[in-house]
Design a protein around this motif. Sequence first.
Motif, PDB file in Angstrom:
ATOM      1  N   THR A  34       0.960  -1.112   0.042  1.00 39.96           N
ATOM      2  CA  THR A  34      -0.019   0.103   0.002  1.00 39.96           C
ATOM      3  C   THR A  34       0.932   1.272  -0.094  1.00 39.96           C
ATOM      4  O   THR A  34       2.186   1.215   0.041  1.00 39.96           O
ATOM      5  N   ARG A  42      -8.070   7.421  -0.449  1.00 33.30           N
ATOM      6  CA  ARG A  42      -9.245   6.656  -0.142  1.00 33.30           C
ATOM      7  C   ARG A  42     -10.051   6.799   1.244  1.00 33.30           C
ATOM      8  O   ARG A  42     -11.139   6.281   1.401  1.00 33.30           O
ATOM      9  N   CYS A 118     -19.443  -0.582  15.448  1.00 34.13           N
ATOM     10  CA  CYS A 118     -19.139   0.599  15.458  1.00 34.13           C
ATOM     11  C   CYS A 118     -20.235   1.550  15.775  1.00 34.13           C
ATOM     12  O   CYS A 118     -20.179   2.964  16.029  1.00 34.13           O
ATOM     13  N   GLY A 225     -15.716  -3.908   1.783  1.00 30.41           N
ATOM     14  CA  GLY A 225     -15.807  -2.389   1.975  1.00 30.41           C
ATOM     15  C   GLY A 225     -16.673  -1.551   1.248  1.00 30.41           C
ATOM     16  O   GLY A 225     -17.396  -0.526   1.600  1.00 30.41           O
ATOM     17  N   LYS A 226     -16.625  -2.065  -0.264  1.00 28.74           N
ATOM     18  CA  LYS A 226     -17.744  -1.136  -1.047  1.00 28.74           C
ATOM     19  C   LYS A 226     -19.155  -1.349  -0.477  1.00 28.74           C
ATOM     20  O   LYS A 226     -19.805  -0.098  -0.719  1.00 28.74           O
ATOM     21  N   HIS A 260     -19.478   8.682  13.015  1.00 25.78           N
ATOM     22  CA  HIS A 260     -18.592   7.384  13.234  1.00 25.78           C
ATOM     23  C   HIS A 260     -17.339   7.640  12.193  1.00 25.78           C
ATOM     24  O   HIS A 260     -17.454   7.858  10.920  1.00 25.78           O
ATOM     25  N   ASN A 263     -14.447   6.668   7.764  1.00 25.29           N
ATOM     26  CA  ASN A 263     -13.662   7.003   6.238  1.00 25.29           C
ATOM     27  C   ASN A 263     -14.079   8.627   6.192  1.00 25.29           C
ATOM     28  O   ASN A 263     -15.234   8.959   6.073  1.00 25.29           O
TER      29      ASN A 263
END
Length: 333
Positions: A34, A42, A118, A225-226, A260, A263
Motif C-alpha cells: 500500500t 481513499r 461501530c 468495503g464497497k 462515526h 472514512n
Amino acid sequence: MNCRMIQGAKIVSTGSAIPSVRVDNEKMSSFVDTSDEWIFTRTGIKERRVLTDLDKSIIDLSIDASFEALKSINMHPSEIDLVILATSSPNDLFGSASKIQYEIGAINALAFDLTAACSGFVIGLVTAAQFIFTGAYKNVLVIGSDVLSKWVDWSDRSTCILFGDAAGAVILQSCNSSSNSILNFNLNTDGKYSNYLSIPYEESFDTHPILKLRQGCFKYISMNGKEVYKFAVSKVPLSIINSLTEINMSTKDIDWLLLHQANERIISAIADKLSISSDKIISNLSKYGNTSAASIPLALNEALKLKKISRNDIIVVAGFGAGLTWGTIVIRW
Ligand code: UT7
C-alpha cells in the motif's frame, strides 16, 4: 423517540484514552502493498494508534478514559449507578464491563457489555438515556472502547489500514426534564447484510471423542468495503433526517455533525447529502483511523478540549457499522 420521560438526561463529562504506539501510513507500507497516497486519498487516514503492550487491553484504555471523565467533574466513582461498555473486542466473552467497574471503584454500579460494533457507542448512549429518563438511575458511565488490532489480519491491506485502538467515555446524568439534552434518537438494524462486516467464529475439526463436539475460535475481521461504504452513505442521512423531522428540526439547525469516524469520504458524502458545510464537521480520523465504538466519544472529547462546542449547540451524532446497525442521536449541548 417515543418514551415517557420522568427525568431529562445530559452529558456532563467526557474522557478518552489512546495507546502510545503510533503507526503511520509509511510504516503500513513497509509490511503490506500500500502507500500513504492510496490510504490518505481513499480514507483520509494518516496514522492510527495500536495497543502493543502484551498485558494491556480495552480494560486499561477504558479505565483511563473513565477516570478522565470522572476527574473532570470531581465525581466519586461510587456515584455511578451503571457502567455500559460498548465494545466488540472484550477481554472476556462473558464481558469486560465488570472488571472496569471494579478497577475504577464504581462499587454501586451495575455493569454490562453492549456489542454493536461501530454503532455501539450510539446505542449505548441511548440505552443509558432510557435508564435515566425513567428515573431508575442518576449517573451512567458510557464507554466506547475497541482494540480491533487484535482482530485485524495484518496481511490484508483492504482492512488493516483502516482500524486503530482507543477508548472514549461520557457520563450521562439525570436533570430536570426541561433541561433534557438528548432530544431524539433513531436506531436501525438490517441483519440481512451481517456478512458485509464480521469477525466470524470458525469451528475447528477437533471433535470430542464422545460428544462429537466441535470447538473453535474467532478469526479476523472480514469486510465487503464497497457495500459497507454504500450502506453508510445511503442509510445514515435518512436516519439523521428522520430524527430531526420528528422533533420539528431540519439539517439547518445542525451546529456540529459528529459521525462515526470510518472514512473521510463517507463523512463528506453524508455531509454533502445533508447540505452541511465542512466547517460543521467534527473529524479526527486522520490521526486515529477507525476506532470502532471509541470513535465518537474520542472525537467528542477532543472537540470539547478544542472548545469548538458551545452551550445550546445542536450536535447530530450518528454511528454505523457491523450488524448492520446504524443510528442517530440529536443532542442539545
Ligand atoms: O466502521 C465501518 C467499517 N468499515 C468501513 O467503513 C468500510 C467502508 N469502505 C471503505 O472505506 C472503502 O471501501 C475502502 C477504503 C475499504 C476501500 O476503498 P475503495 O475505494 O472502495 O477501494 P476498492 O475496495 O474498490 O479497491 C480499489 C483497488 C483494488 O485494486 P483493483 O482491484 O482495482 O486492482 C484493491 O485491491 O484498490 C486496491 N486496494 C489497495 N491498494 C493499495 C485495496 N486496499 C488497498 C490498499 N492499498 N490498502
